[in-house]
Design an enzyme around this catalytic site. Structure first.
Site, PDB file in Angstrom:
ATOM      1  N   GLY A   1     -12.890   9.922  13.003  1.00 30.20           N
ATOM      2  CA  GLY A   1     -14.252   9.483  13.318  1.00 30.20           C
ATOM      3  C   GLY A   1     -14.632   9.610  14.779  1.00 30.20           C
ATOM      4  O   GLY A   1     -15.757   9.322  15.163  1.00 30.20           O
TER       5      GLY A   1
ATOM      6  N   LYS B   1      -4.997  13.280  -1.551  1.00 25.51           N
ATOM      7  CA  LYS B   1      -4.743  13.270  -0.105  1.00 25.51           C
ATOM      8  C   LYS B   1      -4.102  11.922   0.226  1.00 25.51           C
ATOM      9  O   LYS B   1      -4.715  10.868   0.028  1.00 25.51           O
ATOM     10  CB  LYS B   1      -6.055  13.435   0.660  1.00 25.51           C
ATOM     11  CG  LYS B   1      -5.830  13.386   2.164  1.00 25.51           C
ATOM     12  CD  LYS B   1      -7.147  13.405   2.925  1.00 25.51           C
ATOM     13  CE  LYS B   1      -6.889  13.096   4.395  1.00 25.51           C
ATOM     14  NZ  LYS B   1      -8.116  12.675   5.085  1.00 25.51           N
TER      15      LYS B   1
ATOM     16  N   ASN C   1     -16.014  15.161   8.447  1.00 25.52           N
ATOM     17  CA  ASN C   1     -17.013  14.323   7.796  1.00 25.52           C
ATOM     18  C   ASN C   1     -17.998  13.777   8.824  1.00 25.52           C
ATOM     19  O   ASN C   1     -19.176  14.083   8.789  1.00 25.52           O
ATOM     20  CB  ASN C   1     -16.346  13.175   7.038  1.00 25.52           C
ATOM     21  CG  ASN C   1     -17.354  12.228   6.429  1.00 25.52           C
ATOM     22  OD1 ASN C   1     -17.970  11.444   7.135  1.00 25.52           O
ATOM     23  ND2 ASN C   1     -17.566  12.319   5.124  1.00 25.52           N
ATOM     24  N   THR C   2     -17.468  12.978   9.771  1.00 23.81           N
ATOM     25  CA  THR C   2     -18.354  12.299  10.715  1.00 23.81           C
ATOM     26  C   THR C   2     -19.245  13.280  11.467  1.00 23.81           C
ATOM     27  O   THR C   2     -20.422  13.001  11.716  1.00 23.81           O
ATOM     28  CB  THR C   2     -17.523  11.477  11.716  1.00 23.81           C
ATOM     29  OG1 THR C   2     -16.658  10.633  10.961  1.00 23.81           O
ATOM     30  CG2 THR C   2     -18.399  10.631  12.613  1.00 23.81           C
TER      31      THR C   2
ATOM     32  N   ALA D   1      -9.555  15.191  10.764  1.00 20.49           N
ATOM     33  CA  ALA D   1      -9.897  14.056  11.634  1.00 20.49           C
ATOM     34  C   ALA D   1     -10.133  14.452  13.084  1.00 20.49           C
ATOM     35  O   ALA D   1      -9.297  15.084  13.714  1.00 20.49           O
ATOM     36  CB  ALA D   1      -8.839  12.973  11.577  1.00 20.49           C
ATOM     37  N   GLY D   2     -11.273  14.051  13.577  1.00 24.23           N
ATOM     38  CA  GLY D   2     -11.565  14.196  15.001  1.00 24.23           C
ATOM     39  C   GLY D   2     -12.357  15.432  15.371  1.00 24.23           C
ATOM     40  O   GLY D   2     -12.784  15.577  16.512  1.00 24.23           O
TER      41      GLY D   2
END
Lengths: 419, 259
Positions: B160, B99, B208-209, B186-187
């Site tokens: 994040g 990635k 992830n977050t 992301a997000g």
């Protein structure tokens, strides 16, 4: 304020001439050089960062902020400079718990539950400066030592065996005794043992930072001590460190030289800590806007006792105030690293890593050449250099690692690649 | 349902059943376990810089067998550094997926599209299965296709931030125009946002977050799994009409026309 500390101690071994010079520097401002004037050989860079930081600090009147301002700051989604000023003000002291909750949320968003571990390694404690609060100052009667490369190698190997992967190399501020080449060689050795190498040495020129970067260092820490230039003048009486603006621009020179990250700090307790905290964070904030690729980190040391002067203390910066500053840092700059050193107690460090701090030291010695005896318990008769300040948390890496895990945090030994 | 059994995510010739990819931001053994067991993750991102560590902390040890590793180039500030990190990952035995993640900004961690195209081209030529993380820009996405990307990974909102599909309109354009899997990265902060992206036609979700900061990791992982499957089913079934303003009249306004 710094004047409330009694810093002046006369060492027994100082010659009559040295004592006379020392007393003159202490008592006669006209005997001191202009602290705002560069010395020969010091590189001057064009930068607007200092003006930006200082104009904000000079105009900061923290008494004008009220509970309403603090409440608004806590409610805002993005923390402005005005909000940050409110969070640093005395009015915010009664909102400490709410600040901590918000700070913890920001820390968690950006860093999860990680906490990075590192250790400092002092390789020499010779110093040409007379900074009245520092154990290494040139008039302080301490054992001086500079490790040779074999000794540095030995120390590093002992530290590396403990499992540590990030090291911060420190020296006293003496170009004569610890020149840039010597520090560069230490960085090359460190690259053999550690994944990440940081430096906390006297400020140098861009070309010298470039050389140190090529030797393996990628992070540069420079403490401004205080952003209040008048107080700075009264505390840094002799040596190249006396030149305030050259020190201020050190991080920018390091970034121009290709270093990945830089760290900032005021030594809280030297001057008005609210103004110093504001300036420290804005120093990082404005530099990040100019160098957006740079990784920024803040530290928050408070004054500690030193050898021959156990009375030095951080005055009005109690743990509550320190916690307030760190929460305000985190809310204003959620993306920066925050390091809390072993100057602080175990209980404070254990608490603050759950709120705002992201990096702590472990297995610390601020003396010279004593890691083997400290880490292995092996006594030897080798000469050791005295420490810079008295530490307050003596936990080894293993103990710290376990303590962090027990607290539900994830200790991280490395998150870095030298590219 | 059979339709889902046959509905594979194909990236660079590799087939995946799961459309949840675990991101690398905040790692822990518990997170990886939950992502694999409860969110069905088959592809797990690995920050090479975090893997660059000694024995006891090595994230490689956390990765269960049968999982495809997706090393990322986080820490790279330009194409050159990204290529070096990707090659290091391959040397470490992480396979040939990568990635590409290039950030010149430590505050918002926004990807640098220009450098990302350069790195993607070089790595694709070198045989990597390249999955570039990018800011959703159609021209850039087309260029990434041209230089050999295996998927395109637009951000939904700042990494994040858990703020969801802030770039929704632009991601939709990529989904409509690009013939590669569009993986929303992301997000994504909530399962409902993941579901919405899947309904739009995203090929997969990377998060992830949202999991790492959840109170109950396994429960949140399983919620993401359900949401992604629900969104995918909705997409495959063809979503019904969307009423943008008010209700539609059952008596057509043009009902008076007879000729």
């Amino acid at each position: 304020m710094a004047e409330n500390n009694s810093f002046f101690v006369d060492g027994k071994n100082l010659s009559k001439e040295a004592l006379e010079r020392k007393h003159k520097l202490e008592n006669d401002p006209s005997s001191r050089t202009n602290h705002m004037e560069y010395m020969p050989g010091m590189e001057v860079i064009e930068s607007d960062i200092c003006d930006k930081v200082m104009s904000q600090m000079d105009s900061y009147d923290y008494t004008k902020y009220t509970a309403v301002d603090v409440r608004n700051a806590l409610n805002h989604e993005r923390c402005t400079i005005e909000d940050f000023k409110a969070l640093l003000s005395p009015a915010a002291e009664s909102f400490l718990e709410e600040m901590a909750v918000k700070a913890r949320m920001e820390t968690s968003k950006h860093f999860g539950n990680t906490v990075y571990l590192f250790t400092p390694l002092y390789i020499a404690n010779y110093c040409e400066n007379y900074c009245v609060y520092c154990g290494f100052n040139c008039y302080n009667d301490i054992n001086r030592l500079k490790l040779n490369l074999d000794e540095i190698d030995r120390e590093m190997s002992v530290i590396a065996k403990s499992g540590m992967e990030e090291i911060l190399i420190l020296t006293g501020e003496s170009r004569a005794m610890s020149d840039v080449t010597y520090i560069g060689e230490a960085c090359k050795l460190a690259r053999k043992y550690f994944r990440m190498v940081g430096l906390e040495i006297y400020p140098v020129n861009t070309e010298e930072y470039k050389y140190l970067h090529e030797c393996g260092a990628d992070y540069v820490t420079v403490f401004q001590e205080t952003y209040d230039t008048d107080t700075y003048e009264k505390l840094h009486l002799l040596g190249h460190k006396r030149v305030w603006p050259y020190r201020f621009n050190a991080q920018e020179r390091a970034l121009k030289a290709g270093m990945r990250g830089v760290a900032f700090s005021a030594l809280l307790g030297l001057s008005d800590f609210r103004k110093d905290a504001l300036a420290t964070a804005l120093h990082a904030y404005y530099l990040q806007r100019k160098y957006p690729q740079a990784e920024m980190s803040l530290s928050c040391p408070r004054l500690r006792p030193i050898i021959n002067n156990d009375k030095i203390n951080p005055l009005d910066v109690h743990e509550r105030q320190l916690c307030q500053v760190l929460c305000a840092y985190r809310i204003f700059l959620p993306y920066v690293g925050i390091t809390v050193s072993s100057r602080e107690s175990k209980s404070f460090r254990d608490g603050i890593v759950k709120i705002a701090a992201t990096k702590i030291s472990a297995g610390v010695s601020t003396g010279i050449g004593d890691h083997e005896s400290k880490y292995t318990g092996k006594e030897d008769n080798k000469k050791q250099g005295d420490e810079q300040f008295v530490i307050n948390d003596e936990r080894s890496l293993d103990t710290m690692y376990d303590d962090m895990q027990q607290a539900g945090l994830q200790p991280v030994l490395n998150d870095y690649l030298y590219v | 349902m059979d339709i889902l059994n046959d509905d594979k995510l194909i990236i660079g010739g590799h087939e995946f059943q799961s459309r949840f990819i675990l991101g690398s931001g905040k790692y822990s053994l518990k997170l990886i376990e939950a992502a694999v067991k409860y969110a069905g993750a088959e592809l797990i991102t690995l920050a090479v810089r975090r893997a660059n560590t000694k024995e006891e902390e090595n994230i490689l040890d956390y990765i269960p067998k049968g999982i495809t590793l997706l090393p990322n180039t986080s820490g790279a500030r330009n194409a050159k550094e990204a290529v070096r990190i990707a090659k290091l990952a391959r040397e470490l035995g992480c396979g040939n997926f990568v990635k590409v993640e290039i950030m010149k900004d430590t505050k918002y961690l926004l990807p640098d599209n220009y450098e990302t195209i350069k790195a993607t081209e070089e790595l694709a030529k070198d045989g990597f299965v390249v999955m570039p993380y990018m800011y959703p820009d159609l021209n850039v996405a087309r260029e990434l296709v041209n230089v050999g990307a295996a998927a395109v990974m637009p951000l939904a909102s700042p990494i994040g931030s858990n703020r969801g599909l802030a770039t929704k309109e632009f991601i939709q354009i990529l989904i409509d125009e690009i013939d590669l899997p569009i993986i929303v990265d992301a997000g994504i902060g909530k399962p409902s946002q993941a579901c919405e992206a899947m309904e739009m036609g995203a090929a997969a979700i990377m998060a992830n977050t949202a999991l790492a900061t959840a109170g109950d990791l396994p429960l949140m992982a399983s919620a993401f799994n359900d949401a992604i499957i629900a969104g995918r089913k909705a997409y495959l079934s063809g979503t019904g009409r969307v009423l943008t303003r008010g209700a539609s009249s059952s008596d057509p306004l043009t009902g008076f026309l007879h000729d």
